[in-house]
Enzyme design. Structure first.
Site, PDB file in Angstrom:
ATOM      1  N   GLU A  82      36.659  16.530  20.287  1.00 29.47           N
ATOM      2  CA  GLU A  82      35.751  16.306  21.493  1.00 29.47           C
ATOM      3  C   GLU A  82      34.503  16.273  21.387  1.00 29.47           C
ATOM      4  O   GLU A  82      33.665  16.893  20.390  1.00 29.47           O
ATOM      5  CB  GLU A  82      35.996  17.676  22.229  1.00 29.47           C
ATOM      6  N   ARG A  92      43.807  24.384  36.258  1.00 30.03           N
ATOM      7  CA  ARG A  92      44.949  23.627  36.993  1.00 30.03           C
ATOM      8  C   ARG A  92      46.136  24.422  37.044  1.00 30.03           C
ATOM      9  O   ARG A  92      46.966  24.601  38.049  1.00 30.03           O
ATOM     10  CB  ARG A  92      45.375  22.422  35.933  1.00 30.03           C
ATOM     11  N   CYS A 145      40.102  25.886  27.330  1.00 27.15           N
ATOM     12  CA  CYS A 145      39.362  25.259  26.076  1.00 27.15           C
ATOM     13  C   CYS A 145      37.925  24.926  26.559  1.00 27.15           C
ATOM     14  O   CYS A 145      37.090  24.898  25.462  1.00 27.15           O
ATOM     15  CB  CYS A 145      40.279  23.925  25.635  1.00 27.15           C
ATOM     16  N   HIS A 170      40.933  18.950  20.057  1.00 26.70           N
ATOM     17  CA  HIS A 170      42.298  19.007  20.679  1.00 26.70           C
ATOM     18  C   HIS A 170      43.663  18.576  19.941  1.00 26.70           C
ATOM     19  O   HIS A 170      43.338  17.636  19.229  1.00 26.70           O
ATOM     20  CB  HIS A 170      42.358  18.562  22.182  1.00 26.70           C
TER      21      HIS A 170
HETATM   22  N1  PCA Z   1      44.737  24.614  25.562  1.00 27.65           N
HETATM   23  C1  PCA Z   1      44.044  24.962  26.626  1.00 27.65           C
HETATM   24  C2  PCA Z   1      43.636  26.435  26.655  1.00 27.65           C
HETATM   25  C3  PCA Z   1      44.349  26.793  25.377  1.00 27.65           C
HETATM   26  C4  PCA Z   1      45.015  25.879  24.653  1.00 27.65           C
HETATM   27  O1  PCA Z   1      45.453  25.830  23.529  1.00 27.65           O
HETATM   28  C5  PCA Z   1      43.100  23.768  27.346  1.00 27.65           C
HETATM   29  O2  PCA Z   1      43.076  22.791  26.658  1.00 27.65           O
HETATM   30  O3  PCA Z   1      42.249  24.252  27.983  1.00 27.65           O
END
Ligand code: PCA
Length: 218
Positions: A82, A92, A145, A170
């Protein structure tokens, strides 16, 4: 020894999943050494109120050189480094306490966004060189996140954590999760661990702009 640590944060399972790859990863890499740095694992709740504060407290206590926060992004097919955290929450789904805030800032009065201070292009290239699919991403979403990523970058601007570099990646579902979804992209735990290990190695070696730390090349 101070400043010889990497703080690796992940999240608990959420959204009806039994596991979160970012959590499983902590078990695999926690306590390992990468380039002379101990990996300190930290598991965060998927919670708007508590997750960011827990991460900031851990940074102050452990004084890591690098913080890499990892989260699950179901449906993505590659490690997604990111680039930017935005000052917006627009949930969401509800968090683990049933809270579902929409259209509000992560930090009231904070800047619109923060960039990652990790060498994301170097990290992606290092993954590719080792055969791990990786990409750069311009959105960490608007859920927990992104909020944690924003709070992390906001925090390391402050005095005690000043020398710390930090970012967010991610990761796809694990294969055992993906079989339950139509969008079935996944990454095996082995590949995931390999990619995150390589990313950490690269983050320890390079500054944000990709130059070698301690090197004199310009
Ligand atoms: N993914 C979520 C929150 C926790 C996770 O592992 C996100 O992308 O916000």
């Amino acid at each position: 020894m101070a400043f010889r640590r990497v703080l690796l944060a992940g999240f608990e399972p959420f959204g009806g999943e039994q596991v979160n790859p970012s959590h499983v990863l902590l078990r695999e890499l926690g306590g390992e050494r990468i380039s002379g740095h101990r990996i300190e694992p930290l598991c965060l709740p998927v919670n708007f109120t508590r997750a960011g504060a827990l991460l900031c407290d851990a940074i102050d206590a452990c004084r890591p050189q690098v913080v890499l926060c990892v989260g699950q992004a179901g449906g993505r097919s590659r490690l997604s480094f990111e680039r930017v955290a935005i000052n917006l929450i627009d949930a969401r789904i509800a968090d683990d306490e049933g809270l579902q805030p929409t259209d509000c800032p992560v930090v009231m009065g904070g800047p619109a966004a923060y960039f990652s201070s990790l060498p994301v292009k170097r990290m992606q290239a290092a993954c590719h060189a080792a055969g791990v699919p990786a990409e750069l991403s311009f959105s960490a979403g608007s859920y927990v996140c992104n909020a944690v990523f924003y709070q992390l970058m906001h925090h390391i601007r402050t005095a005690p954590a000043e020398n710390c570099r930090a970012g967010f990646v991610h990761v796809p579902w694990l294969p055992e999760q993906a079989i339950h979804h139509v969008q079935s992209a996944s990454m095996s735990l082995d590949l995931l661990c390999k990619g995150i290990g390589i990313a950490i190695e690269s983050a320890l070696l390079h500054t944000e702009d990709g130059s070698i730390i301690g090197g004199n090349e310009h």
